[in-house]
Design an enzyme around this catalytic site. Structure first.
Site, PDB file in Angstrom:
ATOM      1  N   SER A 159       1.277   6.200  12.896  1.00 14.98           N
ATOM      2  CA  SER A 159       1.548   4.835  12.438  1.00 14.98           C
ATOM      3  C   SER A 159       1.526   3.896  13.631  1.00 14.98           C
ATOM      4  CB  SER A 159       2.930   4.768  11.782  1.00 14.98           C
ATOM      5  OG  SER A 159       3.329   3.435  11.567  1.00 14.98           O
ATOM      6  N   TYR A 184      12.091   6.450  13.888  1.00 13.09           N
ATOM      7  CA  TYR A 184      10.781   6.530  13.204  1.00 13.09           C
ATOM      8  C   TYR A 184       9.657   6.388  14.227  1.00 13.09           C
ATOM      9  CZ  TYR A 184       6.901   5.395  10.034  1.00 13.09           C
ATOM     10  OH  TYR A 184       5.694   5.390   9.374  1.00 13.09           O
TER      11      TYR A 184
END
Ligand SMILES: NC(=O)c1ccc[n+]([C@@H]2O[C@H](COP(=O)([O-])OP(=O)(O)OC[C@H]3O[C@@H](n4cnc5c(N)ncnc54)[C@H](OP(=O)(O)O)[C@@H]3O)[C@@H](O)[C@H]2O)c1
Length: 319
Positions: A159, A184
């Protein structure tokens, strides 16, 4: 060691292409793919597209009943139990798969969690690092004997969230204070570094690996992000609609499916991809624009993360 240059190669596809678009004309009959998270969000669109192109798709699931419901109209998809947070579950899944003697042509490591409240799994590991990275690390290593020696591809779904954090070498498990976004981000940097080193280790045995940023897509991934925060982040309008620049799940699945199948990536192993092409170096901190930051292209860091992950999980199929 030389790594693939991060520059577009002109794939003919782009941000609006769907997984079906990039698979047009590609016949996956007789091929087997494994898609973690292949029953939700981007993963479901990935499973659907690969199956439509002729592949059998193995979908490991921590909620098998939910997976069976989601995949009921895809006869080529099969569901098996797997919880990436539990290394014993990873081992059981992999052993059962290896016992079948089947060959895997494609692995898309797409399962993931985002911005969760602080959660500890296994021996006190931070959950993003454990599920998004360590679980996939152990899974792919354990499945190595099943990877097609004539040419297998592993796609690690990273990501542009990696923009926010390198690997926190001194405190990867956030024992000195937790931040759900940094957790994350670290895990997504780890996903990209995993692909980089896996490709370096596997290239001699027909194995290639790629990392992808799928784009920004509204899916159940955002379940831990309150509505107001999603508006403030610019992800949704006050009416709850996706903001401009967001993709559909079918568009979000396209880059992983492209990286798993395109002949254009032959000889370009380890690349970080976005919008169905190799990503350019990031020139801004805008994650919606994306691109790739230098710390996920660092071959020494990728090797160091491999060593750390191997020590933590007790698995290394390339040792
Ligand atoms: N959506 C975006 O905008 C976006 C942007 C950049 C990157 N990504 C990446 O894309 C990937 C897919 O995201 P998505 O948006 O499709 O999210 P999603 O719809 O929430 O799908 C995530 C999948 O991962 C599974 N999963 C979570 N924890 C697991 C565990 N412990 N063991 C096994 N499976 C587990 C989930 O299973 P359950 O349904 O059972 O929880 C679900 O099937 C993620 O890696 C994410 O980081 C997404």
């Amino acid at each position: 060691m030389t790594t693939t240059q991060q520059h577009k190669i002109g794939s003919g596809f782009g941000a609006h292409s769907t997984a079906a678009d990039v698979l047009a004309g590609i016949d996956l009959t007789g091929r087997t793919a494994l898609v973690t998270g292949g029953y939700s969000g981007l993963g479901l669109a990935t499973t659907r597209a690969l199956a439509a192109a002729g592949a059998r798709v193995v979908v490991p699931a921590r909620r098998p009943a939910q997976a069976l419901r989601a995949l009921h109209d895809i006869p080529a998809a099969e569901v098996a139990d797997l919880d990436l947070a539990d290394l014993a579950s990873v081992r059981v899944f992999a052993d059962r798969f290896l016992d079948t003697g089947r060959v895997l042509d494609i692995v898309i490591a797409g399962a993931g969690i985002m911005a969760c409240p602080e959660t500890r799994v296994g021996p006190g590991w931070e959950a993003h690092f454990a599920v998004n990275h360590l679980g996939h690390f152990a899974l792919v290593n354990r499945l190595r004997p099943a990877l097609n020696p004539q040419g297998a591809r592993v796609v690690s779904v990273a990501s542009s969230g990696h923009f926010l954090s390198d690997i926190r070498w001194a405190d990867p498990h956030f024992r000195r204070g937790y931040d759900r976004w940094l957790a994350y981000a670290q895990s997504k940097t780890a996903n990209a570094l995993f692909a980089l080193h896996l490709d370096a280790l596997g290239a001699g045995s027909g194995l290639h690996a790629f990392a992808v940023h799928p784009g920004s897509i509204l899916t159940p991934l955002q379940r831990h992000v309150p509505h107001e925060e999603q508006i403030a982040q610019g992800w949704i309008t006050p009416e709850g609609r996706p903001a401009p620049g967001f993709k559909t799940p079918e568009q979000g699945a396209a880059t992983a499916v492209w990286a798993a199948t395109t002949p254009l990536l032959a000889g370009r192993g380890g690349a970080y991809c976005q919008d169905c092409d190799i990503a350019e170096p990031a020139t801004t901190d805008d994650m919606l624009i994306g691109g790739v930051k230098p710390w996920v292209r660092d071959a020494d860091a990728a090797a160091r993360l491999w060593t750390l992950s191997s020590e933590l999980t007790g698995v290394d199929a390339f040792a």
